[in-house]
Motif scaffolding. Sequence first.
Motif, PDB file in Angstrom:
ATOM      1  N   GLY A  43      42.048  22.152  80.998  1.00  0.00           N
ATOM      2  CA  GLY A  43      43.140  21.104  80.287  1.00  0.00           C
ATOM      3  C   GLY A  43      44.484  21.064  81.002  1.00  0.00           C
ATOM      4  N   PRO A  44      45.415  21.040  80.332  1.00  0.00           N
ATOM      5  CA  PRO A  44      46.652  20.952  81.192  1.00  0.00           C
ATOM      6  C   PRO A  44      46.936  21.967  81.990  1.00  0.00           C
ATOM      7  CG  PRO A  44      46.953  21.055  78.853  1.00  0.00           C
ATOM      8  CD  PRO A  44      45.532  21.052  78.933  1.00  0.00           C
ATOM      9  N   ASN A  45      46.270  23.279  81.670  1.00  0.00           N
ATOM     10  CA  ASN A  45      46.664  24.628  82.776  1.00  0.00           C
ATOM     11  C   ASN A  45      45.798  24.302  83.844  1.00  0.00           C
ATOM     12  OD1 ASN A  45      48.147  25.523  80.439  1.00  0.00           O
ATOM     13  ND2 ASN A  45      46.382  26.623  79.529  1.00  0.00           N
ATOM     14  N   SER A 102      46.372  22.252  86.022  1.00  0.00           N
ATOM     15  CA  SER A 102      47.198  22.157  87.132  1.00  0.00           C
ATOM     16  C   SER A 102      48.451  22.808  87.343  1.00  0.00           C
ATOM     17  CB  SER A 102      47.928  20.593  86.589  1.00  0.00           C
ATOM     18  OG  SER A 102      46.977  19.405  86.704  1.00  0.00           O
ATOM     19  N   ASP A 114      37.622  18.829  78.654  1.00  0.00           N
ATOM     20  CA  ASP A 114      38.589  19.439  79.649  1.00  0.00           C
ATOM     21  C   ASP A 114      37.621  19.822  80.883  1.00  0.00           C
ATOM     22  OD1 ASP A 114      40.715  19.789  77.805  1.00  0.00           O
ATOM     23  OD2 ASP A 114      40.221  21.799  77.066  1.00  0.00           O
ATOM     24  N   TYR A 171      45.974  17.441  91.301  1.00  0.00           N
ATOM     25  CA  TYR A 171      46.235  17.848  89.922  1.00  0.00           C
ATOM     26  C   TYR A 171      47.022  16.700  89.363  1.00  0.00           C
ATOM     27  CZ  TYR A 171      45.481  22.220  92.694  1.00  0.00           C
ATOM     28  OH  TYR A 171      44.655  22.959  93.388  1.00  0.00           O
ATOM     29  N   ARG A 195      49.269  15.934  86.695  1.00  0.00           N
ATOM     30  CA  ARG A 195      49.972  16.403  85.557  1.00  0.00           C
ATOM     31  C   ARG A 195      50.645  15.245  84.789  1.00  0.00           C
ATOM     32  NH1 ARG A 195      54.052  19.415  89.636  1.00  0.00           N
ATOM     33  NH2 ARG A 195      53.565  17.316  90.766  1.00  0.00           N
ATOM     34  N   PRO A 196      50.470  15.391  83.524  1.00  0.00           N
ATOM     35  CA  PRO A 196      50.797  14.263  82.669  1.00  0.00           C
ATOM     36  C   PRO A 196      52.079  13.467  82.860  1.00  0.00           C
ATOM     37  CG  PRO A 196      49.768  16.045  81.049  1.00  0.00           C
ATOM     38  CD  PRO A 196      50.047  16.531  82.615  1.00  0.00           C
ATOM     39  N   ASN A 200      45.773  15.383  83.048  1.00  0.00           N
ATOM     40  CA  ASN A 200      45.304  16.671  82.864  1.00  0.00           C
ATOM     41  C   ASN A 200      43.897  17.061  83.419  1.00  0.00           C
ATOM     42  OD1 ASN A 200      47.359  17.567  81.075  1.00  0.00           O
ATOM     43  ND2 ASN A 200      46.414  16.349  79.557  1.00  0.00           N
ATOM     44  N   ASN A 218      49.904  25.554  76.597  1.00  0.00           N
ATOM     45  CA  ASN A 218      50.007  25.674  77.861  1.00  0.00           C
ATOM     46  C   ASN A 218      51.367  25.565  78.334  1.00  0.00           C
ATOM     47  OD1 ASN A 218      51.309  22.558  78.211  1.00  0.00           O
ATOM     48  ND2 ASN A 218      49.558  22.241  76.771  1.00  0.00           N
TER      49      ASN A 218
END
Length: 312
Positions: free
Chosen positions: A65-67, A69, A84, A219, A221-222, A250, A311
Amino acid sequence: MRGTKSPAEIELLQIASTITSHAHIAAMRTADPEMNEFELQAVIEYTFRRNGAARPGFSSIVGSGPNSSVLHWDENNRFMEAGDVVVMDIGAEYFGYTSDVTRTIPVSGTFTREQREIYEIVLAAHLAAAELAEVEGTPYSALSEAANRVLAEGLTRIGLIESPDATMPGGRGGRNRSQLGLFYYHGLGHGIGLVVHDSMPERSMIVEGACFTIEPGIYIRPNVLEMLGTGAEAEALRLKLAPIVARYANIGIRIEDSYAFTDKGLVRLSVGTPRTIEEVETMMAMPNLFNELRDGETVEKYRIFIPPGNNR
Ligand code: GLY
Ligand code: MN
Ligand code: MN
């Protein structure tokens, strides 16, 4: 001496890479939503040692998920969720030589449409660079430029940047910088050998004995648009890109292989690791490994100690 490797050294890198491929396959066959990242790290590092590797050559990166990136996420303690992707950047160390291979997989076993779009761009960039690496004497910088071009054209097609050469304010010394840098913020690769980031041959050329990685990525990132800074131009770009960033947020995808250039030409040392979307999805559909040994109740207790959606 470390810039080019002898056949004996390449043989050790080959074994390290084969073991790393086994570990990726073990992780692909294990991953499921609601598992923790550390469970994939566990089967990866089990597989390393099981096949004679001494240890991981660097901290295993399992970022979901967020990780996905975060380039060097190695806390590996987030509970993964359906939908994810998870970036697994790992390398076994075998008699002193370290492989380095990244795969990005969908936790639930199939990529979403948006994930496929990004994946295909990153894979095309990887292949463009690898094709140039087949020619002895090519400077590594030419591989980087080829990959940059494919990434920039792909990001332009889906609207995440305005054009392949588009720039934006905020570079050093008041200059503009490339929009590609919002979504791709590391080099194409590096030498491998006695350490994961080992020397390249003199003048960084593809010559016999060169051992290196190719590892483009994208990547999203939000919060990436917060980095655009202030001013009318930045604000206009932010407004334009916001809906597209939201759509792909994400998704972080990196595809990395280890290579050696030998007297027989370019060898993909990590050729045993599934790489196309179809190869990855097919592997993930195989029966799960290790699940009989999984104590889900104990794993779930870990949630008490980490904030939800943990994260960086
Ligand atoms: N595993 C670190 C890198 O890919 O460079
Ligand atoms: Mn890596
Ligand atoms: Mn690498």
